[in-house]
Write a protein that holds these residues in place. Structure first.
Motif, PDB file in Angstrom:
ATOM      1  N   ASP A  88       0.817  -1.223   0.000  1.00 38.21           N
ATOM      2  CA  ASP A  88       0.000   0.000   0.000  1.00 38.21           C
ATOM      3  C   ASP A  88       0.849   1.270   0.000  1.00 38.21           C
ATOM      4  O   ASP A  88       0.383   2.346   0.368  1.00 38.21           O
ATOM      5  CB  ASP A  88      -0.951   0.014   1.202  1.00 38.21           C
ATOM      6  CG  ASP A  88      -0.211   0.107   2.534  1.00 38.21           C
ATOM      7  OD1 ASP A  88       1.043   0.040   2.538  1.00 38.21           O
ATOM      8  OD2 ASP A  88      -0.879   0.241   3.580  1.00 38.21           O
ATOM      9  N   THR A  89       2.114   1.149  -0.415  1.00 33.91           N
ATOM     10  CA  THR A  89       3.014   2.297  -0.323  1.00 33.91           C
ATOM     11  C   THR A  89       2.645   3.424  -1.279  1.00 33.91           C
ATOM     12  O   THR A  89       3.109   4.551  -1.108  1.00 33.91           O
ATOM     13  CB  THR A  89       4.473   1.865  -0.582  1.00 33.91           C
ATOM     14  OG1 THR A  89       4.538   1.124  -1.813  1.00 33.91           O
ATOM     15  CG2 THR A  89       4.986   0.991   0.557  1.00 33.91           C
ATOM     16  N   SER A  90       1.780   3.156  -2.259  1.00 34.59           N
ATOM     17  CA  SER A  90       1.327   4.240  -3.142  1.00 34.59           C
ATOM     18  C   SER A  90       0.426   5.213  -2.398  1.00 34.59           C
ATOM     19  O   SER A  90       0.308   6.380  -2.788  1.00 34.59           O
ATOM     20  CB  SER A  90       0.584   3.671  -4.352  1.00 34.59           C
ATOM     21  OG  SER A  90      -0.603   3.018  -3.954  1.00 34.59           O
ATOM     22  N   ILE A  91      -0.210   4.754  -1.318  1.00 32.15           N
ATOM     23  CA  ILE A  91      -1.065   5.636  -0.523  1.00 32.15           C
ATOM     24  C   ILE A  91      -0.533   5.816   0.901  1.00 32.15           C
ATOM     25  O   ILE A  91      -0.914   6.764   1.586  1.00 32.15           O
ATOM     26  CB  ILE A  91      -2.521   5.115  -0.469  1.00 32.15           C
ATOM     27  CG1 ILE A  91      -2.567   3.681   0.095  1.00 32.15           C
ATOM     28  CG2 ILE A  91      -3.165   5.169  -1.843  1.00 32.15           C
ATOM     29  CD1 ILE A  91      -3.968   3.177   0.370  1.00 32.15           C
ATOM     30  N   ARG A  92       0.336   4.900   1.349  1.00 35.62           N
ATOM     31  CA  ARG A  92       0.953   5.000   2.677  1.00 35.62           C
ATOM     32  C   ARG A  92       2.458   4.752   2.517  1.00 35.62           C
ATOM     33  O   ARG A  92       2.946   3.649   2.805  1.00 35.62           O
ATOM     34  CB  ARG A  92       0.344   3.969   3.632  1.00 35.62           C
ATOM     35  CG  ARG A  92      -1.171   4.095   3.798  1.00 35.62           C
ATOM     36  CD  ARG A  92      -1.709   3.063   4.799  1.00 35.62           C
ATOM     37  NE  ARG A  92      -3.162   3.079   4.838  1.00 35.62           N
ATOM     38  CZ  ARG A  92      -3.957   2.212   4.202  1.00 35.62           C
ATOM     39  NH1 ARG A  92      -3.402   1.238   3.469  1.00 35.62           N
ATOM     40  NH2 ARG A  92      -5.262   2.291   4.288  1.00 35.62           N
ATOM     41  N   PRO A  93       3.195   5.747   2.066  1.00 38.88           N
ATOM     42  CA  PRO A  93       4.623   5.552   1.764  1.00 38.88           C
ATOM     43  C   PRO A  93       5.436   5.060   2.960  1.00 38.88           C
ATOM     44  O   PRO A  93       6.502   4.441   2.775  1.00 38.88           O
ATOM     45  CB  PRO A  93       5.083   6.950   1.329  1.00 38.88           C
ATOM     46  CG  PRO A  93       3.838   7.650   0.892  1.00 38.88           C
ATOM     47  CD  PRO A  93       2.746   7.116   1.764  1.00 38.88           C
ATOM     48  N   TRP A  94       4.966   5.297   4.169  1.00 39.04           N
ATOM     49  CA  TRP A  94       5.685   4.926   5.385  1.00 39.04           C
ATOM     50  C   TRP A  94       5.466   3.470   5.785  1.00 39.04           C
ATOM     51  O   TRP A  94       6.056   2.995   6.751  1.00 39.04           O
ATOM     52  CB  TRP A  94       5.223   5.817   6.543  1.00 39.04           C
ATOM     53  CG  TRP A  94       3.728   6.032   6.557  1.00 39.04           C
ATOM     54  CD1 TRP A  94       3.043   7.067   6.005  1.00 39.04           C
ATOM     55  CD2 TRP A  94       2.739   5.156   7.110  1.00 39.04           C
ATOM     56  NE1 TRP A  94       1.691   6.914   6.185  1.00 39.04           N
ATOM     57  CE2 TRP A  94       1.472   5.756   6.863  1.00 39.04           C
ATOM     58  CE3 TRP A  94       2.787   3.945   7.797  1.00 39.04           C
ATOM     59  CZ2 TRP A  94       0.276   5.157   7.269  1.00 39.04           C
ATOM     60  CZ3 TRP A  94       1.600   3.355   8.198  1.00 39.04           C
ATOM     61  CH2 TRP A  94       0.358   3.958   7.945  1.00 39.04           C
ATOM     62  N   ASN A  95       4.631   2.731   5.051  1.00 36.64           N
ATOM     63  CA  ASN A  95       4.185   1.409   5.513  1.00 36.64           C
ATOM     64  C   ASN A  95       4.865   0.255   4.785  1.00 36.64           C
ATOM     65  O   ASN A  95       4.330  -0.848   4.728  1.00 36.64           O
ATOM     66  CB  ASN A  95       2.657   1.291   5.352  1.00 36.64           C
ATOM     67  CG  ASN A  95       2.074   0.192   6.225  1.00 36.64           C
ATOM     68  OD1 ASN A  95       2.541  -0.058   7.332  1.00 36.64           O
ATOM     69  ND2 ASN A  95       1.037  -0.468   5.721  1.00 36.64           N
ATOM     70  N   ASN A  96       6.051   0.482   4.283  1.00 35.00           N
ATOM     71  CA  ASN A  96       6.723  -0.550   3.501  1.00 35.00           C
ATOM     72  C   ASN A  96       6.984  -1.821   4.306  1.00 35.00           C
ATOM     73  O   ASN A  96       7.039  -2.923   3.746  1.00 35.00           O
ATOM     74  CB  ASN A  96       8.047  -0.015   2.959  1.00 35.00           C
ATOM     75  CG  ASN A  96       8.720  -0.990   2.018  1.00 35.00           C
ATOM     76  OD1 ASN A  96       8.176  -1.357   0.980  1.00 35.00           O
ATOM     77  ND2 ASN A  96       9.915  -1.437   2.392  1.00 35.00           N
TER      78      ASN A  96
END
Length: 288
Positions: A195-203
Motif C-alpha cells: 500500500d506504499t502508493s497511498i501510505r509511503p511509510w508502511n513498507n
C-alpha cells in the motif's frame, strides 16, 4: 462454507453502509448452494446470480443504536430478496450475516445491549436477528467480542504478521477459543500486500506475492484450522495491492499497475477456484 447441497455456482457480494462501497466475493464450488471463499475489495456492481451481504464500516456516531437502525433498514428493504445472503446458524435458521469492521471502536458493554438476549434493545429472537461478525485485531479483542454478544470474528488484513488476528500462526489458538465459546472463526487471506502508493511509510507491511505462493500459503493456513468460511481480502482493492481480479500489464505516467506475469491475467481467480474446490473436498472429510 455452507452445508447446503443444491443450487448453481454463485458469488456473494458485500456492500457497506460507509461512504464508499465495500464488496465481498464468494467463489463457490459447482454443485453447492453455499461453500467457498469470501473476499473483500472495492466493487461497484453486483454480478448476475450473486448473493449480497454487508460489510459495515465505521461512520460518524456509529454505535449499537445506530447499527440497530442500519440492520432494520437493510432487512426491511432487502431481506426478502432472493439475492440477500443468509448463513445457516447453529439454531438451524438461515440468518443474514454482517461483518462489522473496526468493531473494537465501540465498547463491548454497548454492543451487548444490542447483541445479547438481555440487552436493552436486543436484536436476538426478533425479525432482525442475524449473524454478526466482529473484527479481531489484538488478542484481547476476542474476549470483548464474546462479551459483546457477537456470533464470530474475522481477521480481514491480508498482511501476515500485521496484527495478532492476521498472523497465521495465531489462527489455531483463535479457532480453539471460538470453538470453546460457540463462535464462528473466519480467517482472512490475501494474495499479497503493498500500500506504499497511498501510505509511503508502511513498507514494512508489504508482502510479496511470490507468483501466488504467498496466497496459497495463506489459504493452506486457513484450511488447517477447519473454518466454516474463509474470506479473501480482496477482489479488487488495487490501492493496497490485494486484488485477485483479472489483471493486464498497464502503466501510466504516475503508476505501474501490478500484473501477474509470468502467469496469465486470471492467475489468482484460477488459484481461488482451485482452492475453493479443495475447501469443499476437505469440508466433506471433516464432516465424516
Amino acid at each position: 462454507l455452507e452445508s447446503s447441497s443444491h443450487g448453481p455456482q454463485k458469488r456473494c457480494c458485500c456492500f457497506s453502509t460507509s461512504a464508499r462501497t465495500e464488496a465481498e466475493i464468494v467463489l463457490l464450488p459447482k454443485g453447492r448452494r453455499g461453500g467457498g471463499l469470501v473476499g473483500t475489495g472495492w466493487l461497484w456492481w453486483v454480478y448476475p446470480g450473486s448473493w449480497v451481504a454487508f460489510h459495515i464500516q465505521p461512520y460518524r456516531e456509529r454505535n449499537d443504536q445506530t447499527l440497530h437502525e442500519n440492520i432494520k433498514y437493510i432487512i426491511d428493504r432487502y431481506g426478502d430478496h432472493g439475492a440477500f445472503y443468509k448463513f445457516p446458524s447453529s439454531t438451524g435458521k438461515n440468518l443474514p450475516l454482517f461483518y462489522i469492521y473496526d468493531s473494537y471502536l465501540t465498547p463491548p458493554e454497548s454492543w451487548s445491549e444490542f447483541l445479547t438476549p438481555s440487552g436493552s434493545h436486543s436484536v436476538r429472537g426478533s425479525a432482525y436477528d442475524s449473524m454478526f461478525i466482529a473484527l479481531i485485531v489484538e488478542e484481547r479483542h476476542k474476549h470483548d467480542i464474546l462479551a459483546g454478544g457477537f456470533d464470530g470474528m474475522y481477521t480481514y488484513f491480508a498482511s501476515n504478521g500485521f496484527s495478532f488476528g492476521s498472523s497465521h500462526h495465531n489462527w489455531k489458538a483463535i479457532k480453539a477459543f471460538c470453538d470453546g465459546n460457540n463462535l464462528l472463526f473466519i480467517p482472512s487471506v490475501g494474495p499479497g500486500y503493498t500500500d506504499t502508493s497511498i501510505r509511503p511509510w508502511n513498507n514494512h507491511n508489504t508482502r510479496n506475492r511470490v507468483n501466488g505462493r504467498y496466497y496459497e500459503t495463506a489459504l493452506q493456513a486457513a484450511l488447517n484450522v477447519r473454518p466454516e468460511v474463509v474470506t479473501i481480502t480482496s477482489f479488487n482493492e488495487w490501492h493496497e495491492g490485494t486484488q485477485i481480479e483479472r489483471a493486464m500489464p498497464k502503466k501510466t505516467v504516475t503508476r505501474v499497475y501490478l500484473d501477474y506475469q509470468p502467469h496469465g491475467p486470471e492467475h489468482y481467480l484460477e488459484l481461488t477456484r482451485s482452492w475453493a474446490e479443495q475447501f469443499k473436498k476437505e469440508k466433506q472429510q471433516w464432516l465424516m
